[in-house]
Design a protein around this motif. Structure first.
Motif, PDB file in Angstrom:
ATOM      1  N   ALA A  19       0.859  -1.193   0.000  1.00 14.00           N
ATOM      2  CA  ALA A  19       0.000   0.000   0.000  1.00 14.00           C
ATOM      3  C   ALA A  19       0.894   1.241   0.000  1.00 14.00           C
ATOM      4  O   ALA A  19       2.026   1.198   0.472  1.00 14.00           O
ATOM      5  N   THR A  20       0.365   2.338  -0.509  1.00 11.96           N
ATOM      6  CA  THR A  20       1.092   3.604  -0.451  1.00 11.96           C
ATOM      7  C   THR A  20       0.880   4.222   0.917  1.00 11.96           C
ATOM      8  O   THR A  20      -0.242   4.238   1.425  1.00 11.96           O
ATOM      9  N   GLY A  21       1.963   4.699   1.513  1.00 16.89           N
ATOM     10  CA  GLY A  21       1.845   5.348   2.814  1.00 16.89           C
ATOM     11  C   GLY A  21       3.124   5.259   3.607  1.00 16.89           C
ATOM     12  O   GLY A  21       4.191   4.928   3.087  1.00 16.89           O
ATOM     13  N   GLU A  22       2.980   5.551   4.907  1.00 16.93           N
ATOM     14  CA  GLU A  22       4.113   5.614   5.823  1.00 16.93           C
ATOM     15  C   GLU A  22       4.351   4.256   6.483  1.00 16.93           C
ATOM     16  O   GLU A  22       3.432   3.665   7.049  1.00 16.93           O
ATOM     17  N   TYR A  23       5.595   3.780   6.417  1.00 20.75           N
ATOM     18  CA  TYR A  23       6.019   2.511   6.998  1.00 20.75           C
ATOM     19  C   TYR A  23       7.036   2.776   8.104  1.00 20.75           C
ATOM     20  O   TYR A  23       7.817   3.715   8.018  1.00 20.75           O
ATOM     21  N   ARG A  57       5.687  -1.953  10.110  1.00 18.56           N
ATOM     22  CA  ARG A  57       4.292  -1.591  10.328  1.00 18.56           C
ATOM     23  C   ARG A  57       3.799  -0.992   9.029  1.00 18.56           C
ATOM     24  O   ARG A  57       4.368  -0.041   8.498  1.00 18.56           O
ATOM     25  N   LEU A  58       2.700  -1.561   8.527  1.00 21.84           N
ATOM     26  CA  LEU A  58       2.089  -1.087   7.281  1.00 21.84           C
ATOM     27  C   LEU A  58       1.354   0.228   7.532  1.00 21.84           C
ATOM     28  O   LEU A  58       1.047   0.577   8.677  1.00 21.84           O
ATOM     29  N   PRO A  59       1.025   0.975   6.466  1.00 21.65           N
ATOM     30  CA  PRO A  59       0.329   2.258   6.646  1.00 21.65           C
ATOM     31  C   PRO A  59      -0.987   2.158   7.416  1.00 21.65           C
ATOM     32  O   PRO A  59      -1.376   3.101   8.089  1.00 21.65           O
ATOM     33  N   ASP A  60      -1.678   1.002   7.350  1.00 19.40           N
ATOM     34  CA  ASP A  60      -2.941   0.853   8.078  1.00 19.40           C
ATOM     35  C   ASP A  60      -2.737   0.456   9.535  1.00 19.40           C
ATOM     36  O   ASP A  60      -3.701   0.223  10.270  1.00 19.40           O
ATOM     37  N   GLY A  61      -1.471   0.355   9.986  1.00 16.58           N
ATOM     38  CA  GLY A  61      -1.163   0.009  11.369  1.00 16.58           C
ATOM     39  C   GLY A  61      -0.886  -1.462  11.608  1.00 16.58           C
ATOM     40  O   GLY A  61      -0.481  -1.841  12.707  1.00 16.58           O
ATOM     41  N   THR A  62      -1.098  -2.309  10.610  1.00 11.63           N
ATOM     42  CA  THR A  62      -0.831  -3.744  10.748  1.00 11.63           C
ATOM     43  C   THR A  62       0.654  -3.976  10.961  1.00 11.63           C
ATOM     44  O   THR A  62       1.488  -3.447  10.221  1.00 11.63           O
ATOM     45  N   GLU A  71       3.772  -6.541  10.874  1.00 16.92           N
ATOM     46  CA  GLU A  71       4.265  -7.791  10.313  1.00 16.92           C
ATOM     47  C   GLU A  71       5.712  -7.925  10.803  1.00 16.92           C
ATOM     48  O   GLU A  71       6.628  -7.330  10.248  1.00 16.92           O
ATOM     49  N   ARG A  72       5.852  -8.676  11.890  1.00 16.89           N
ATOM     50  CA  ARG A  72       7.154  -8.819  12.536  1.00 16.89           C
ATOM     51  C   ARG A  72       7.375 -10.285  12.888  1.00 16.89           C
ATOM     52  O   ARG A  72       6.794 -10.729  13.859  1.00 16.89           O
ATOM     53  N   PRO A  73       8.193 -10.984  12.062  1.00 21.22           N
ATOM     54  CA  PRO A  73       9.004 -10.531  10.949  1.00 21.22           C
ATOM     55  C   PRO A  73       8.178 -10.337   9.672  1.00 21.22           C
ATOM     56  O   PRO A  73       7.031 -10.763   9.582  1.00 21.22           O
ATOM     57  N   ILE A  74       8.810  -9.710   8.689  1.00 14.49           N
ATOM     58  CA  ILE A  74       8.158  -9.485   7.398  1.00 14.49           C
ATOM     59  C   ILE A  74       7.967 -10.843   6.742  1.00 14.49           C
ATOM     60  O   ILE A  74       8.915 -11.630   6.602  1.00 14.49           O
ATOM     61  N   PRO A  75       6.738 -11.186   6.320  1.00 15.73           N
ATOM     62  CA  PRO A  75       6.449 -12.506   5.769  1.00 15.73           C
ATOM     63  C   PRO A  75       6.923 -12.654   4.304  1.00 15.73           C
ATOM     64  O   PRO A  75       7.204 -11.673   3.618  1.00 15.73           O
TER      65      PRO A  75
END
Length: 176
Positions: free
Chosen positions: A79-83, A160-165, A167-171
């Motif tokens: 997604a586009t946004g802040e990570y 952390r994805l832009p929606d706040g999800t 993913e630790r670690p990155i899958p």
């Protein structure tokens, strides 16, 4: 789980592809606990002892002493946004990210000076990056450099994805 199968030396035919795996290279028999102990070693970066492909952005834990690791490849922004990015390691590590898919444009975004336990994301503020804007559908070169001295060992990268999800670690579906 058992560590992934290793290939002696560098993997010569690994090319960027569809998400699912990321390249891990290991330099065995390198003393010290600092990233600079690895990067100043004469065999670095061209002569890893072993390499393998990982299914997530995490190397096997507690499997050796006196070695260094580089996990490198691409992250694919969903997604586009802040990570936000995190790195956890024992011993020290650095996380580098490019503003594109080009390795030459990488910059250090966070690191561990000392050690953190497996997936211990919040031990130090230096483990977390500043907010980084990524665009959906693009891939970005990423590289984690890790140095293990003795005792426990681990390395993992999360975001952390832009929606706040988280993913630790990155899958695997986000790396190649």
């Amino acid at each position: 789980p058992p560590p992934p199968p290793m290939t002696k030396g560098p993997m010569k035919d690994v090319k960027p592809g569809v998400p699912g795996e990321i390249l891990a290279e290991f330099w065995r028999g390198v003393p010290g606990e600092k990233v600079s102990d690895l990067t100043s070693n004469p065999s670095f970066p061209r002569q890893p002892t072993e390499s393998c492909l990982l299914k997530t952005f995490e190397s096997p834990s507690n499997h050796d002493d006196n070695y260094g690791t580089v996990i490198r490849g691409y992250v694919h922004a969903p997604a586009t946004g802040e990570y936000l990015f995190w790195i956890a390691s024992d011993d020290s590590s650095e996380l580098w990210l490019s503003t594109s898919d080009r390795r030459e444009q990488k910059v250090k975004i966070c690191g561990v000076n000392g050690w953190a336990g497996p997936q211990q994301w919040e031990q130090s503020p230096d483990q977390k990056s500043q907010s980084i804007r990524l665009e959906a559908g693009k891939k970005y070169y990423i590289e984690a450099v890790h140095k293990e001295g003795g005792g426990g060992d681990n390395l993992a990268v999360g975001w952390r994805l832009p929606d706040g999800t988280m993913e630790r670690p990155i899958p695997g579906n986000r790396i190649s």
